[in-house]
Enzyme design. Structure first.
Site, PDB file in Angstrom:
ATOM      1  CE1 TYR A   1      10.688  23.199  -5.069  1.00 15.50           C
ATOM      2  CE2 TYR A   1      12.008  24.234  -6.772  1.00 15.50           C
ATOM      3  CZ  TYR A   1      10.829  24.146  -6.064  1.00 15.50           C
ATOM      4  OH  TYR A   1       9.784  24.993  -6.361  1.00 15.50           O
TER       5      TYR A   1
ATOM      6  CE  LYS B   1       8.163  22.163  -7.444  1.00 11.41           C
ATOM      7  NZ  LYS B   1       6.710  22.087  -7.246  1.00 11.41           N
TER       8      LYS B   1
HETATM    9  P1  NAD Z   1       4.334  27.808   0.578  1.00  7.34           P
HETATM   10  O1  NAD Z   1       5.285  27.059   1.433  1.00  7.34           O
HETATM   11  O2  NAD Z   1       4.081  29.233   0.897  1.00  7.34           O
HETATM   12  O3  NAD Z   1       2.943  27.041   0.534  1.00  7.34           O
HETATM   13  C1  NAD Z   1       2.900  25.651   0.285  1.00  7.34           C
HETATM   14  C2  NAD Z   1       1.715  25.063   0.999  1.00  7.34           C
HETATM   15  O4  NAD Z   1       1.754  23.631   0.775  1.00  7.34           O
HETATM   16  C3  NAD Z   1       1.751  25.257   2.523  1.00  7.34           C
HETATM   17  O5  NAD Z   1       0.494  25.737   2.956  1.00  7.34           O
HETATM   18  C4  NAD Z   1       2.056  23.871   3.066  1.00  7.34           C
HETATM   19  O6  NAD Z   1       1.480  23.623   4.347  1.00  7.34           O
HETATM   20  C5  NAD Z   1       1.451  22.984   1.993  1.00  7.34           C
HETATM   21  N1  NAD Z   1       2.035  21.630   1.984  1.00  7.34           N
HETATM   22  C6  NAD Z   1       3.328  21.302   2.173  1.00  7.34           C
HETATM   23  N2  NAD Z   1       3.464  19.965   2.153  1.00  7.34           N
HETATM   24  C7  NAD Z   1       2.235  19.450   1.919  1.00  7.34           C
HETATM   25  C8  NAD Z   1       1.738  18.142   1.806  1.00  7.34           C
HETATM   26  N3  NAD Z   1       2.543  17.086   1.939  1.00  7.34           N
HETATM   27  N4  NAD Z   1       0.409  17.956   1.573  1.00  7.34           N
HETATM   28  C9  NAD Z   1      -0.426  19.030   1.468  1.00  7.34           C
HETATM   29  N5  NAD Z   1      -0.004  20.296   1.607  1.00  7.34           N
HETATM   30  C10 NAD Z   1       1.314  20.508   1.820  1.00  7.34           C
HETATM   31  O7  NAD Z   1       4.854  27.645  -0.934  1.00  7.34           O
HETATM   32  P2  NAD Z   1       4.519  28.450  -2.271  1.00  7.34           P
HETATM   33  O8  NAD Z   1       5.643  29.374  -2.548  1.00  7.34           O
HETATM   34  O9  NAD Z   1       3.139  28.955  -2.259  1.00  7.34           O
HETATM   35  O10 NAD Z   1       4.687  27.258  -3.318  1.00  7.34           O
HETATM   36  C11 NAD Z   1       3.608  26.598  -3.908  1.00  7.34           C
HETATM   37  C12 NAD Z   1       4.139  25.767  -5.067  1.00  7.34           C
HETATM   38  O11 NAD Z   1       4.805  26.594  -6.019  1.00  7.34           O
HETATM   39  C13 NAD Z   1       5.139  24.696  -4.650  1.00  7.34           C
HETATM   40  O12 NAD Z   1       4.924  23.530  -5.435  1.00  7.34           O
HETATM   41  C14 NAD Z   1       6.458  25.326  -5.003  1.00  7.34           C
HETATM   42  O13 NAD Z   1       7.465  24.378  -5.247  1.00  7.34           O
HETATM   43  C15 NAD Z   1       6.095  26.075  -6.271  1.00  7.34           C
HETATM   44  N6  NAD Z   1       6.996  27.163  -6.605  1.00  7.34           N
HETATM   45  C16 NAD Z   1       7.208  28.184  -5.737  1.00  7.34           C
HETATM   46  C17 NAD Z   1       8.081  29.186  -6.091  1.00  7.34           C
HETATM   47  C18 NAD Z   1       8.358  30.341  -5.173  1.00  7.34           C
HETATM   48  O14 NAD Z   1       9.315  31.097  -5.426  1.00  7.34           O
HETATM   49  N7  NAD Z   1       7.579  30.543  -4.129  1.00  7.34           N
HETATM   50  C19 NAD Z   1       8.742  29.158  -7.334  1.00  7.34           C
HETATM   51  C20 NAD Z   1       8.500  28.096  -8.189  1.00  7.34           C
HETATM   52  C21 NAD Z   1       7.616  27.103  -7.820  1.00  7.34           C
END
Ligand code: NAD
Length: 260
Positions: A156, A160
């Site tokens: 991860y 990133k």
């Molecule tokens: P989440 O899992 O709640 O939502 C992610 C969405 O992406 C889901 O609906 C999933 O079905 C979709 N997805 C997964 N693989 C996919 C693919 N191959 N093609 C298309 N869609 C796909 O996650 P989130 O927390 O909303 O995270 C969103 C982004 O933010 C991600 O890139 C994550 O790494 C980043 N992020 C999240 C956090 C956190 O704490 N939640 C922190 C830093 C960064």
């Protein structure tokens, strides 16, 4: 005044969590929003919510890590909206917390495939339209883990950190065409993403899973985890012309936890 009036935006992974909050916020600010997700069901629900705001939407099921599926998504967008995309948010992402020695090649490929290659494939698909119109805003979802590493998070963190490198390089490539490319780096947002991560983090720290959220939020200077809406507000700023002099930046939304 609506800040994205009549813009056309695509948000990947927008069926739930941060992506959905961004898609809805953009629609409230006057944009038509294409909702991508691997889950057609959640994408459709988010698209329905957008249409209720009075804006147009389109749910597109595509796995962003597969070139052919991204190509199919581009065709679907063109069919409904023409060869136009003002804003691309590469938000789809996945994670797994596990010891490095348990990180199989399959896990590595999957995480790098969605988080990094997926961002590359979507940028490659849609930048020609932006170049043609000398206009575009690309927002890539990185993370606090793209600035400083954590143990048990190698794939991860690598993905990133690389998203920030891609953002900086692409910003330079596209600057002559007045296309802004920036990244957002959230810290901890308790989306459905955390349902599994919480259990994995509990194993890592040897603590009960139900204590994880309180423990993590307690380390944030502003005293609470970020909400999807906190991240959407920064994405909105980067998507709007108020940030037109910013490019190649990776903006932290971490409540003060990350300052680099
Ligand atoms: P989440 O899992 O709640 O939502 C992610 C969405 O992406 C889901 O609906 C999933 O079905 C979709 N997805 C997964 N693989 C996919 C693919 N191959 N093609 C298309 N869609 C796909 O996650 P989130 O927390 O909303 O995270 C969103 C982004 O933010 C991600 O890139 C994550 O790494 C980043 N992020 C999240 C956090 C956190 O704490 N939640 C922190 C830093 C960064």
């Amino acid at each position: 005044m609506q800040r994205l009036k009549d813009k056309i935006a695509l948000v990947t992974g927008a069926g739930q969590g941060i992506g959905k909050a961004i898609a809805l916020r953009f629609a409230q600010e006057g944009a038509d929003v294409i909702v991508n997700d691997v889950s057609l069901e959640t994408a459709r629900k988010a698209a329905d919510e957008i249409e209720k705001t009075g804006r147009r939407s389109l749910a597109v099921r595509a796995d962003v890590s597969i070139s052919g599926e991204v190509g199919g998504m581009k065709q679907a967008v063109e069919k409904k909206f023409g060869p136009v995309l003002d804003i691309l948010v590469n938000n789809a992402g996945i994670a797994k917390i596990l010891p490095f020695t348990d990180t199989t090649e399959e896990i590595w490929d999957k995480i790098i495939g969605v988080n990094l290659k997926g961002t590359f494939l979507c940028c490659r698909a849609f930048t020609p339209w932006m170049i043609e119109r000398r206009y575009g805003k690309i927002i890539n979802m990185s993370s606090k883990s793209g600035k400083s590493a954590n143990a048990w998070f190698a794939a991860y963190c690598a993905s990133k950190f690389a998203v920030i490198g891609l953002t900086q390089s692409l910003a330079l490539d596209l600057a002559p065409y007045k296309i802004n490319v920036n990244a957002v780096c959230p810290g901890i947002v308790f989306t459905p993403h955390w349902d599994e991560l919480q259990k994995q983090y509990a194993v890592k720290r040897g603590m009960p899973a139900e204590k994880v959220r309180e423990y993590l939020a307690g380390k944030i200077p502003l005293g609470r985890a970020q909400t999807p809406e906190d991240v959407a507000s920064v994405a909105l700023f980067l998507a709007s012309d108020r940030s037109s002099y910013m490019t190649g930046q990776a903006v932290n939304v971490t409540g003060g936890q990350e300052m680099r």
